[in-house]
Design a protein around this motif. Structure first.
Motif, mmCIF file in Angstrom:
data_model
loop_
_atom_site.group_PDB
_atom_site.id
_atom_site.type_symbol
_atom_site.label_atom_id
_atom_site.label_comp_id
_atom_site.label_asym_id
_atom_site.label_seq_id
_atom_site.Cartn_x
_atom_site.Cartn_y
_atom_site.Cartn_z
ATOM 1 N N VAL A 170 0.768 -1.240 -0.132
ATOM 2 C CA VAL A 170 0.028 -0.059 -0.237
ATOM 3 C C VAL A 170 0.943 1.352 0.025
ATOM 4 C CG1 VAL A 170 -1.642 1.215 1.430
ATOM 5 C CG2 VAL A 170 -1.744 -1.074 0.957
ATOM 6 N N PHE A 171 2.193 1.203 0.648
ATOM 7 C CA PHE A 171 2.923 2.418 1.032
ATOM 8 C C PHE A 171 3.905 2.543 -0.097
ATOM 9 C CE2 PHE A 171 0.905 1.000 4.992
ATOM 10 C CZ PHE A 171 0.229 2.343 5.482
ATOM 11 N N ALA A 172 4.509 3.728 -0.258
ATOM 12 C CA ALA A 172 5.670 3.968 -0.755
ATOM 13 C C ALA A 172 6.144 5.334 -0.118
ATOM 14 C CB ALA A 172 5.762 3.996 -2.207
ATOM 15 N N VAL A 173 7.364 5.506 -0.596
ATOM 16 C CA VAL A 173 8.077 6.926 -0.201
ATOM 17 C C VAL A 173 8.235 7.694 -1.547
ATOM 18 C CG1 VAL A 173 9.991 8.126 0.655
ATOM 19 C CG2 VAL A 173 9.061 6.252 2.084
ATOM 20 N N GLY A 174 7.760 8.970 -1.233
ATOM 21 C CA GLY A 174 7.668 9.918 -2.346
ATOM 22 C C GLY A 174 8.747 11.081 -2.201
ATOM 23 N N LEU A 183 3.680 8.205 1.055
ATOM 24 C CA LEU A 183 2.568 7.802 0.099
ATOM 25 C C LEU A 183 1.819 6.664 0.124
ATOM 26 C CD1 LEU A 183 4.359 9.012 -3.469
ATOM 27 C CD2 LEU A 183 3.145 10.408 -1.618
ATOM 28 N N PHE A 184 0.427 6.792 0.299
ATOM 29 C CA PHE A 184 -0.364 5.375 -0.042
ATOM 30 C C PHE A 184 -1.549 5.471 -0.600
ATOM 31 C CE2 PHE A 184 -3.531 6.975 3.340
ATOM 32 C CZ PHE A 184 -2.592 7.877 3.918
ATOM 33 N N GLY A 185 -1.288 4.562 -1.616
ATOM 34 C CA GLY A 185 -2.483 4.294 -2.656
ATOM 35 C C GLY A 185 -2.380 5.530 -3.567
ATOM 36 N N ALA A 186 -3.619 5.607 -4.204
ATOM 37 C CA ALA A 186 -3.656 6.776 -5.378
ATOM 38 C C ALA A 186 -3.433 8.175 -4.926
ATOM 39 C CB ALA A 186 -4.774 6.523 -6.104
ATOM 40 N N ASP B 4 -4.103 4.789 -9.749
ATOM 41 C CA ASP B 4 -2.632 5.035 -9.478
ATOM 42 C C ASP B 4 -1.997 4.518 -8.204
ATOM 43 O OD1 ASP B 4 -0.124 6.036 -9.993
ATOM 44 O OD2 ASP B 4 -0.676 8.168 -9.920
ATOM 45 N N THR B 5 -0.771 4.006 -8.303
ATOM 46 C CA THR B 5 -0.505 3.318 -6.991
ATOM 47 C C THR B 5 0.700 4.252 -6.297
ATOM 48 O OG1 THR B 5 1.540 2.195 -7.970
ATOM 49 C CG2 THR B 5 -0.560 1.123 -8.230
ATOM 50 N N ALA B 6 0.887 3.869 -4.953
ATOM 51 C CA ALA B 6 1.825 4.695 -4.409
ATOM 52 C C ALA B 6 3.231 4.450 -4.727
ATOM 53 C CB ALA B 6 1.745 3.984 -2.835
ATOM 54 N N GLN B 7 3.466 3.250 -5.300
ATOM 55 C CA GLN B 7 4.632 2.928 -5.955
ATOM 56 C C GLN B 7 5.181 3.953 -7.116
ATOM 57 O OE1 GLN B 7 2.910 0.556 -4.984
ATOM 58 N NE2 GLN B 7 3.748 0.148 -2.936
ATOM 59 N N ARG B 9 3.921 6.554 -8.057
ATOM 60 C CA ARG B 9 3.702 7.975 -7.573
ATOM 61 C C ARG B 9 5.205 8.319 -6.926
ATOM 62 N NH1 ARG B 9 -0.295 8.319 -3.473
ATOM 63 N NH2 ARG B 9 0.115 10.732 -3.397
ATOM 64 N N ALA B 10 5.571 7.179 -6.203
ATOM 65 C CA ALA B 10 6.914 7.409 -5.682
ATOM 66 C C ALA B 10 8.080 7.602 -6.367
ATOM 67 C CB ALA B 10 7.239 6.187 -4.597
#
Lengths: 908, 507
Positions: A170-174, A183-186, B4-7, B9-10
């Motif tokens: 679900v998560f990532a770092v932007g 960041l999470f999701g759209a 869109d996904t967090a990935q 966008r990251a």
């Protein structure tokens, strides 16, 4: 192998190969003093916070303990002044970048949410000013989860947990540099992401940036109560925190063997049903105009009188009982004892009949024990995992996640399922067979194994019987014939067989897609043939692991809630067992088997069964062919129902008894790996609702029995005496912590993780000759689709509990899954209402278009009474187990509009 | 439509920070350009339209450089003339070889060797033919015997790296050419990619042959569009000629490769960040170990070699390890292409044997300063390298000896800091570069770099000396605690520069 000895702060330790410095330090009890804000034990090093720096003699600069592998002879210092100064400096940077996180106490987040604050205090950096609350959460649209960005130090624990443990990513770092952000999701809304609301991110967050509505509510006090989740047969341990007599929040028990702190959306969040105003709070007696409350003494007296009268007039077999697979072992034991010993009938059954009865029967026939041979821990040890007729990431989410982790770490996965379930992404291969054609598929795979010499000759010779006859029943056209039956290419069946044989013994994880079929028992027997051929039963990292649906369905069967066997699967005809029962119970039950659930319902319809006790089971919603169930229940002279809520079944009762729920009573549950675990009351039941076991005891007393049980522990002591072979060593004093896996025959026995080790319970593992016999219902021009019923992620069974929680906002109704091609043919669009009709009845649900089902196949969940999913399912049973066929119903489909009327030209 | 996904966008947000908008004039604010009027270029361009900052187009010898919206990189006088249109590219790259044998500059500046025909006539691919006849094991031994050290900066022995990959267990192997020459001040890789791309292919094919890979990738930074185009063309030509493909030069050896473009991130020059970028992930460094030779691209054993390193390989195969060892010094055989920035009297590329002294390089081969004034210092090895004042120039240019002096050779770029340089401005520029390019993976570098910018901004003001002490403390923390070479490498030159900026007469 070189001795991996090293020195940490002057003390000598021995490391395992491949271990990191931090892992060694933790294992040796030195971990707590090495600070870290990014590392999660057991997961790959993140290496970002740099707080776990240590210095190694002979190396120029400090290194991160989390990512530095141990080498023999290392001399490590963890707390030099320079290292402590470095840690303080880095923490200082974090604090300056995230001042809000430093001001908070961190007591309104998950279990680790105070870590950042605690480190600041340890390094003298904490702001002594009054602790303030954070800025309002964003993403406040989710029913449970909350994120407060000003508290987030982008440590990435949540990213790691979600990637590695839950597998949802679900998560990532932007961004980059100092501008990184979570960041999470759209768009930072959990509902616009693959989030399954497991809440694991909340547990690992060190600042409380990720939290949830439960934890944000003030007021949790005292110590949490450790008990067992009641939402499926996995048996996750939970810590229930209580405030003002109500459940405040639930956490996974970190040290629990079953789930190691992990939970799913149901276990962690779906507890609001305990406080529902709809809970039954007093006994209710049916009158001509409805129900009227009565006192417990009145209710118990009435129940005893009715049961006694019916027995006097029509004999004991005019009565029957269904124990609750959601209630405790102690309740099930006492209720079956009431009917067997006090009333004198074997008309005793539980909902195992309508789920894994086929599995239990087949396993008993082939191995001697009708339960899992393996343990959950075998998932991590397995080199090959076969998932057949099960959708664990949805129905058993914590195990589903463990299977996914194992496969990502390199275990081979083979999935056999008519639906392309989530796990299929990792499958090599996925056999997307037609519903109800398991036997053909498994036989084809067995034929390939035999033909190509891919079977374990030594194992079969030493430990099995019936191989010659079985092998002779297969022919070389097996795969070709099965291909036509199953709707998959013959080559795919061959590939699956070869894949299965490629890495030795395999772990077979099965579900109701094998069991709930007219050929349910045969399906499991055919699968056991594969397990025997690959030498998989009775060895670690392999075996049979049927996933149990309800939290204590295993325990109910164990306790003797079955018409043909008494407590501990003892035969009613076994003289030794009968003697023991006479000694303990004062009398032995009749030696002839009683009626199964379908048998009792049929007897009720014909009038021979007049009185029925239903404990916590909504037959009207969960049993097949709703119309027939209604006909049975309405014909009864006396129906008593113990329930939490006024279910469809309770509405038909003469007497409704308010029950204590899972978080409200003491006892034990037994999970799908035969693990007996203690269940504890965290909160009091509402009103006059009572624990189930006391009701059975009190009715027995009212019928004249001298039952003196003071508490459930006394009941367990008796169970141990009645069935010493399996349960002789079970005592409450031994069930603290992770409980015990049966067989546990005596007080010194450690329990049994792997059944049939060395020797099958029945002596030798038995091959069975089984043949595909065609399905109970076939597609025709009139009934062109085959419907499968089953569970969704967010709800449990008939949904009486989960529908009364905010899970309803995650999934507000049953969904009919339709292949887009079929939907187009019926003029159905995504989200529209569809009417499904079978030979037996009608149901309706909103459609979800997906190619996870093949054209011609539909899937429908049965969590909502208004759907009437089981109006569709037929009365077809497996003739051996009497398990109903929920998985193959021929139906037709049409679009209706939201009001439930037919779509037509006039509709607007 | 899929959400869109967090990935994704990251990843987008990671690279967006270093990707100029297409309509902007992208002005290089790298070291050499900064010292040669880049600020003025940006100021004038900004008056005419949108601008963005990048760090290094690889024209440090002809600085300043800027890429106009149309896509062409202008340098020197043409860039200084912006926003007026000018005729681009009158100045030429000056390439000289001082070594007894030219290894990497053999074909530079001597005609169009990017074309396959010319390359083959000049002898390219003869070594591949020889290597194919030799076989993997002999190739590995040959590289080990040659003692070649990686030219990207870390100086790891090439043969050992190949051996580690060749013996690692994995479903398949990859070889990757690191053309992410991000160090402002170095441009040899750009020159090789543009003018001698077949030598890069040949080196990579030999590497693949030695380690057992069948797939290669040439990762080239976005700021080198010409290099990307030339390399892509060279790959196509090589494929058509049967040099790449299912049977390399007719042998039972399949190898093919493709160009992957960077997206504007300095840290992607670090090998694990580069692998992440190839995989479509954020260009963040990975925790090591495991090293790429064991667990690299898509988790498979992978060799990542710098462009110059790879161009050495065919020469070694052709001439032998002994011939190679005769060049340079025992601890560092062979030659190094030194890149000389515009502030020198004779900028360009000078190939010299390892061991030549820095003073000789600066004062004789580079001809000293362009303006005739004594240089304040030279920067060796880019922003993670060393700032060296004239008193420190008596060191041999070879990794081991430099290391003993606490000096990093880096990729061998030399940028002179003239007497007239505005040191506080240069310091701020350098700190901003760090803050912009820090990947965000580890806290000390990500957060510390922003604090460095804040502190550096105050150094020129009153109390500068006190600020210098704070800066020293902060940089020491970043250096000691950071995860990768970026955070560990930038603090020292920054501190040295800060000390110089505050030198006699400073705050």
């Amino acid at each position: 192998m070189a001795d991996l000895t090293l020195q940490i702060d002057g003390e000598r330790f021995t490391a395992e190969p491949g271990e990191t410095l931090l892992a060694v330090a933790r294992r040796c009890g030195r971990g707590a003093s090495i600070p870290t804000l990014c590392n999660l034990p057991g997961l790959p090093a993140e290496g970002g916070c740099r707080l776990c720096v240590v210095s190694i003699e002979g190396e120029a600069g400090p290194v991160a303990a989390c990512s530095t592998p141990v080498r023999a002879g290392m001399v490590v210092a963890t707390h030099t002044a320079a290292l402590e100064a470095l840690r303080r400096d880095v923490l200082g940077m974090m604090l300056r970048a995230h001042p809000a996180a430093g001001r908070l106490a961190g007591d309104d987040g998950g279990r680790q949410s105070g870590e950042f604050r605690a480190l600041l205090e340890r390094y003298g950096l904490a702001d002594p000013a009054p602790r303030q609350s954070a800025a309002p959460a964003v993403s406040a649209t989710h029913p449970y989860l909350r994120f407060r960005p000003d508290l987030c130090i982008t440590c990435r624990r949540c990213v790691q947990f979600c990637d590695e443990v839950q597998g949802q990513s679900v998560f990532a770092v932007g961004g980059r540099g100092a501008a990184v952000r979570l960041l999470f999701g759209a768009d930072e809304r959990f509902e616009h992401s693959p989030c399954v609301s497991c809440g694991g991110c909340v547990d690992v967050c060190p600042t409380g940036a990720l939290t949830d509505v439960d934890r944000l509510r003030p007021g949790a006090t005292g110590t949490a109560v450790r008990t067992v989740c009641a939402y499926c047969g996995v048996g996750c341990n939970i810590d229930v925190a209580v405030a003002e007599g109500a459940v405040h929040h639930v956490s996974g028990t970190l040290e629990a063997a079953v789930n190691r702190g992990h939970l799913c959306a149901k276990g962690r969040y779906a507890h609001a049903w305990t406080r529902s105003p709809e809970r039954l709070k007093s006994p209710l007696l049916r009158t001509t105009t409805g129900f009227r409350p009565v006192s417990w003494p009145q209710a118990l007296e009435l129940a005893a009188r009715e049961l006694g009268d019916i027995r006097a007039a029509h004999g004991p077999d005019a009565l029957g009982v269904m124990t609750s697979s959601r209630s405790t072992n102690e309740a099930a034991y006492l209720l079956q004892k009431l009917f067997r010993a006090v009333i004198g009938t074997n008309n005793v059954d539980c909902c195992a009949r309508v789920c894994h009865s086929s599995t239990a029967l087949a396993l008993t026939m082939a191995t001697g024990t009708g339960a899992a041979s393996a343990s959950y821990a075998d998932i991590e040890r397995a080199r090959t995992i076969v998932v057949a007729g099960a959708n664990p990431t949805v129905a058993h989410p914590v195990l589903g996640a463990r299977i996914r982790q194992a496969v990502r770490r390199g275990a081979r996965l083979i999935v056999i399922d008519p639906r392309r379930t989530e796990l299929c992404e990792h499958a090599r291969p996925h056999l997307q067979i037609e519903p109800g054609t398991n036997v053909a598929a498994f036989n084809a795979m067995a034929a390939v194994l035999v033909e190509e010499g891919l079977w374990n000759r030594a194992y079969v010779a030493e430990r099995c019987e019936g191989f010659e006859e079985f092998a002779a029943s297969l022919d070389e056209r097996e795969a070709v014939v099965a291909a036509a039956v199953c709707g998959v290419p013959a080559e795919a069946l061959r590939e699956a067989a070869r894949s299965l044989a490629a890495a030795g013994p395999a772990l077979f994880v099965t579900g109701l897609g094998l069991s709930e079929l007219v050929q349910g028992t045969d399906s499991v027997l055919a699968l056991v043939n594969l397990a025997l051929l690959t030498g998989s039963i009775g060895v670690p990292g392999a075996g049979l692991l049927p996933l149990r649906g309800q939290n204590n369905v295993q325990g109910n069967a164990d306790m003797g809630a079955a018409p043909g066997t008494v407590t501990g699967y003892q035969s009613l005809a076994d003289p030794e067992a009968r003697e023991r029962l006479r000694r303990v119970w004062g009398s032995a039950p009749p030696s002839a088997a009683g009626l199964t659930i379908p048998g009792m319902l049929a007897a009720a319809r014909s009038g021979t069964l007049q009185g029925l006790w239903v404990q916590g089971e909504d037959l009207m919603q969960s049993d097949p062919n709703e119309a027939q169930v209604r006909a049975a229940l309405t014909r009864l002279r006396f129906l008593v129902v113990q329930e939490l809520f006024m279910t469809e079944t309770a509405r038909l009762a003469h007497l409704v008894l308010p029950a204590a729920g899972a978080l409200e009573q003491e006892g034990t549950f037994t999970n799908g790996e035969r693990r007996v675990q203690r269940v504890r009351a965290a909160v009091r039941p509402p009103g006059e609702a009572r624990p189930d076991w006391t009701v059975a005891r009190d009715v027995a007393r009212a019928l004249g029995a001298d039952w003196r049980y003071e508490d459930p522990a006394a009941v367990m002591d008796e169970i141990a005496g009645v069935a010493p072979g399996l349960f002789g060593g079970l005592r409450y004093s031994r069930l603290e912590g992770d409980g015990l896996q049966w067989p546990c025959p005596d007080g010194a026995h450690p329990g049994t993780a792997t059944l049939h080790a060395g020797r099958f319970q029945r002596g030798r593992g038995r091959f069975s000759v089984v043949r595909h016999q065609g399905r109970s219902e076939a597609r025709t021009a009139t009934w062109p689709y085959i419907l499968i019923t089953g569970r969704d992620l967010q709800h449990y069974n008939v949904g009486s509990m989960t529908r009364r929680t905010p899970n309803i906002d995650l999934a507000g109704g049953d969904q009919l899954v339709v292949h887009p091609q079929d939907a187009a043919a019926c003029g159905l669009r995504a989200g529209e209402w569809a009417e499904i009709e079978s030979r037996h009845g009608r149901a309706r649900a909103r459609t979800r278009l997906s190619d996870e089902v093949r054209p011609g196949t539909l899937f429908l969940s049965f969590h909502f009474p208004e759907t009437h999913a089981n109006a569709l399912t037929g009365g077809q049973l497996d003739p051996q187990s009497q398990c109903p066929d929920y998985k193959v119903t021929a139906v037709r489909l049409r679009a209706i509009n939201a009001g439930g009327h037919e779509a037509g030209e006039g509709a607007s | 439509m899929p959400q869109d996904t967090a990935q994704s966008r990251a990843v987008r947000s990671f690279f967006a920070a270093g990707t100029p908008p297409p309509d902007a004039t992208a002005v290089c604010r790298g070291l050499s350009c900064e010292l040669n009027g880049a600020a003025g270029v940006e100021r004038r361009a900004a008056a005419a339209g949108p601008t963005a900052r990048v760090h290094c187009f690889g024209y440090c010898d002809r600085a300043p450089a800027a890429r106009v919206a149309a896509g062409e990189v202008l340098y020197g006088a043409a860039a200084l003339a912006l926003p007026r249109p000018a005729i681009p590219g009158a100045e030429r790259l000056d390439v000289r070889c001082l070594a007894r044998r030219a290894v990497v500059t053999e074909r530079l500046g001597a005609g169009a060797h990017h074309d396959l025909g010319a390359a083959r006539r000049a002898g390219v691919y003869a070594a591949l033919e020889a290597g194919l006849a030799m076989g993997a094991e002999r190739l590995l031994s040959l590289l080990e015997d040659s003692g070649e050290l990686g030219r990207g900066g870390a100086g790891y022995p090439t043969g050992a790296k190949w051996r580690a990959c060749a013996t690692a267990v994995g479903p398949r192997r990859y070889v990757v050419a690191n053309g992410d020459e991000g160090d402002p001040g170095a441009f040899i890789d750009r020159a090789l990619l543009e003018e001698d791309p077949h030598a890069v292919i040949e080196g990579l094919a030999l590497c693949a042959l030695a380690v057992g890979a069948s797939e290669g990738i040439v990762f080239i930074r976005a700021e080198y569009p010409q290099a990307q185009a030339r390399m892509a063309l060279a790959i196509t030509q090589a494929r058509e000629a049967g040099i790449l493909g299912p049977a390399v030069l007719g042998y039972r050896f399949a190898f093919d490769l493709r160009v992957v473009s960077g997206h504007g991130s300095y840290v992607c020059g670090e090998e694990t960040a580069l692998l992440n970028a190839i995989e479509g992930d954020r260009g963040e460094v990975r925790v090591r170990p495991p090293y790429p030779a064991r667990t690299g691209l898509y988790g498979c054993p992978t060799v990542v070699n710098n462009i110059e390193t790879l161009v050495n390989v065919p020469w070694i195969v052709r001439e032998g390890a002994a011939a190679y060892r005769r060049l340079g010094v025992a601890a560092a055989p062979g030659t190094k292409a030194f890149c000389l920035g515009r502030g020198f009297a004779r900028p360009g590329i000078v190939e010299a044997e390892f061991g030549v002294s820095l003073r000789e390089m600066v004062e004789q081969h580079a001809g000293g300063s362009r303006d005739g004034q004594p240089l304040r210092a030279v920067v060796l090895g880019g922003p993670m390298g060393s700032v060296l004042t004239p008193a420190e120039w008596d060191v041999p240019l070879e990794p081991a000896a430099l290391r003993r002096h606490g000096i990093r050779l880096g990729h061998g770029g030399l940028v002179p800091i003239p007497a007239s340089a505005d040191l506080p401005a240069l310091l701020l520029n350098w700190a901003q570069f760090m803050a912009l390019e820090s990947c965000g993976k580890c806290a000390p570098c990500a957060l510390g770099s922003r604090e460095v910018v804040d502190l550096v901004g105050q150094i020129g003001s009153a109390g500068g000396r006190r600020r210098l002490v704070e800066l020293q403390q902060l940089l020491a923390t970043v250096e000691a605690a950071s995860l990768c070479g970026f955070g560990q490498g930038l603090p020292r030159p920054l501190l040295k520069l800060a000390t110089l900026a505050l030198g006699p007469g400073g705050g």
